[in-house]
Design a protein around this motif. Sequence first.
Motif, PDB file in Angstrom:
ATOM      1  N   THR A 234       0.710  -1.122  -0.124  1.00  0.00           N
ATOM      2  CA  THR A 234      -0.139   0.167  -0.299  1.00  0.00           C
ATOM      3  C   THR A 234       0.956   1.237   0.023  1.00  0.00           C
ATOM      4  O   THR A 234       0.714   2.338  -0.504  1.00  0.00           O
ATOM      5  N   LEU A 235       1.970   1.189   0.794  1.00  0.00           N
ATOM      6  CA  LEU A 235       3.023   2.339   0.684  1.00  0.00           C
ATOM      7  C   LEU A 235       3.662   2.525  -0.619  1.00  0.00           C
ATOM      8  O   LEU A 235       3.990   3.631  -1.137  1.00  0.00           O
ATOM      9  N   GLY A 236       4.084   1.237  -1.127  1.00  0.00           N
ATOM     10  CA  GLY A 236       4.998   1.244  -2.317  1.00  0.00           C
ATOM     11  C   GLY A 236       4.004   1.744  -3.450  1.00  0.00           C
ATOM     12  O   GLY A 236       4.496   2.404  -4.485  1.00  0.00           O
ATOM     13  N   LEU A 237       2.778   1.604  -3.582  1.00  0.00           N
ATOM     14  CA  LEU A 237       1.808   1.958  -4.676  1.00  0.00           C
ATOM     15  C   LEU A 237       1.653   3.567  -4.786  1.00  0.00           C
ATOM     16  O   LEU A 237       1.439   4.304  -5.665  1.00  0.00           O
ATOM     17  N   SER A 238       1.906   4.154  -3.495  1.00  0.00           N
ATOM     18  CA  SER A 238       1.975   5.582  -3.280  1.00  0.00           C
ATOM     19  C   SER A 238       2.951   6.232  -3.893  1.00  0.00           C
ATOM     20  O   SER A 238       2.998   7.573  -4.345  1.00  0.00           O
ATOM     21  N   MET A 239       4.087   5.485  -4.274  1.00  0.00           N
ATOM     22  CA  MET A 239       5.153   5.954  -5.062  1.00  0.00           C
ATOM     23  C   MET A 239       4.938   6.482  -6.392  1.00  0.00           C
ATOM     24  O   MET A 239       5.548   7.186  -6.905  1.00  0.00           O
ATOM     25  N   PHE A 240       3.819   6.161  -7.208  1.00  0.00           N
ATOM     26  CA  PHE A 240       3.382   6.594  -8.382  1.00  0.00           C
ATOM     27  C   PHE A 240       2.446   7.700  -8.351  1.00  0.00           C
ATOM     28  O   PHE A 240       2.428   8.364  -9.217  1.00  0.00           O
ATOM     29  N   LYS A 241       2.431   8.314  -7.324  1.00  0.00           N
ATOM     30  CA  LYS A 241       1.756   9.737  -6.916  1.00  0.00           C
ATOM     31  C   LYS A 241       2.826  10.674  -6.813  1.00  0.00           C
ATOM     32  O   LYS A 241       3.568  10.851  -5.516  1.00  0.00           O
ATOM     33  N   GLY A 242       3.144  11.586  -7.894  1.00  0.00           N
ATOM     34  CA  GLY A 242       4.117  12.600  -7.874  1.00  0.00           C
ATOM     35  C   GLY A 242       3.706  13.951  -7.210  1.00  0.00           C
ATOM     36  O   GLY A 242       2.427  13.807  -7.168  1.00  0.00           O
ATOM     37  N   ILE A 243       4.473  14.771  -7.231  1.00  0.00           N
ATOM     38  CA  ILE A 243       3.789  16.190  -6.817  1.00  0.00           C
ATOM     39  C   ILE A 243       3.040  16.747  -8.020  1.00  0.00           C
ATOM     40  O   ILE A 243       1.922  17.460  -7.616  1.00  0.00           O
TER      41      ILE A 243
END
Length: 284
Positions: A234-243
């Motif tokens: 769940t945390l790793g998938l958030s890496m696809f959310k950039g600024i």
Amino acid sequence: MTSYAMGKKQRRIARTAMLYVLLGLFSLSTLFPLLWMISTSLKSGDLIFEIPPRFWPDGFHWENYSRAVTEINFFVLFKNTAVITFFHLLSDVFVSAFVAYGFARFHFPGKNIWFLLVLSTIMLPGEVTMIPVFIGFSEIGWVNSILPLVVPGFFGGAPVFIFLLRQFFLSIPKELEESATIDGANSFTIFWRIFLPLSVPALITIAIFSFQGSWNDLLGPLIYLNDEDKFTLTLGLSMFKGIMKVEWGPLMAGSILALLPVLIVFFLAQRHFVEGVKLSGIKG
């Protein structure tokens, strides 16, 4: 067969057909977000936000899945999630069963009061205890490890699961327990050799709930894990959310891959799940 009987049979068939059509439509509405997520995982970036939206992709962009696996070190995150989920599942099932067995079969002063206190913790929002619990784990040096996510469950279990299992244990005939006592079995042997085997449907039910909750948990890992090599899916998938931009294609592809274990576990244990909910929710 009279015309009245034939008409009655036809009306019954029509009602049944209408019921199946309605159930099919409701099922489709429930599955539509999942189907849309699968469709998005196979689309190119330009097609995802096309107006009007197009369900069928212009081509199967499997590179979204390869990016989901490689760019966030998917298999390391999968292993971390599996380890946390395993220990969480172990504590939720066996510790909750042990506590529920005590409330169902033992007699001690204030048993009902203690049971009400356990149930009252269900109404306590996690946000209330979040900060003091974090400070406590920080003082003993457990932050940035999986210990805060797995150890607390071994000291009491989950109140909801305790309640469900207690209801199930109360439905087991006392004659089985008395016969085992006459044969020389102690309380733990009765619990291990009689109650647990008879409670497989209820145990599978809470195991599915525990697996789903732990596998999809975001808040716990977000609070306690800092290093990327310790992150969960769940945390790793958030890496696809950039600024400035979100990589929706790889994000949906990674979400599909992360969802597969939950779907597999549920469908394999579906029969026991329905039976466990029925028995633990009605009897007692």
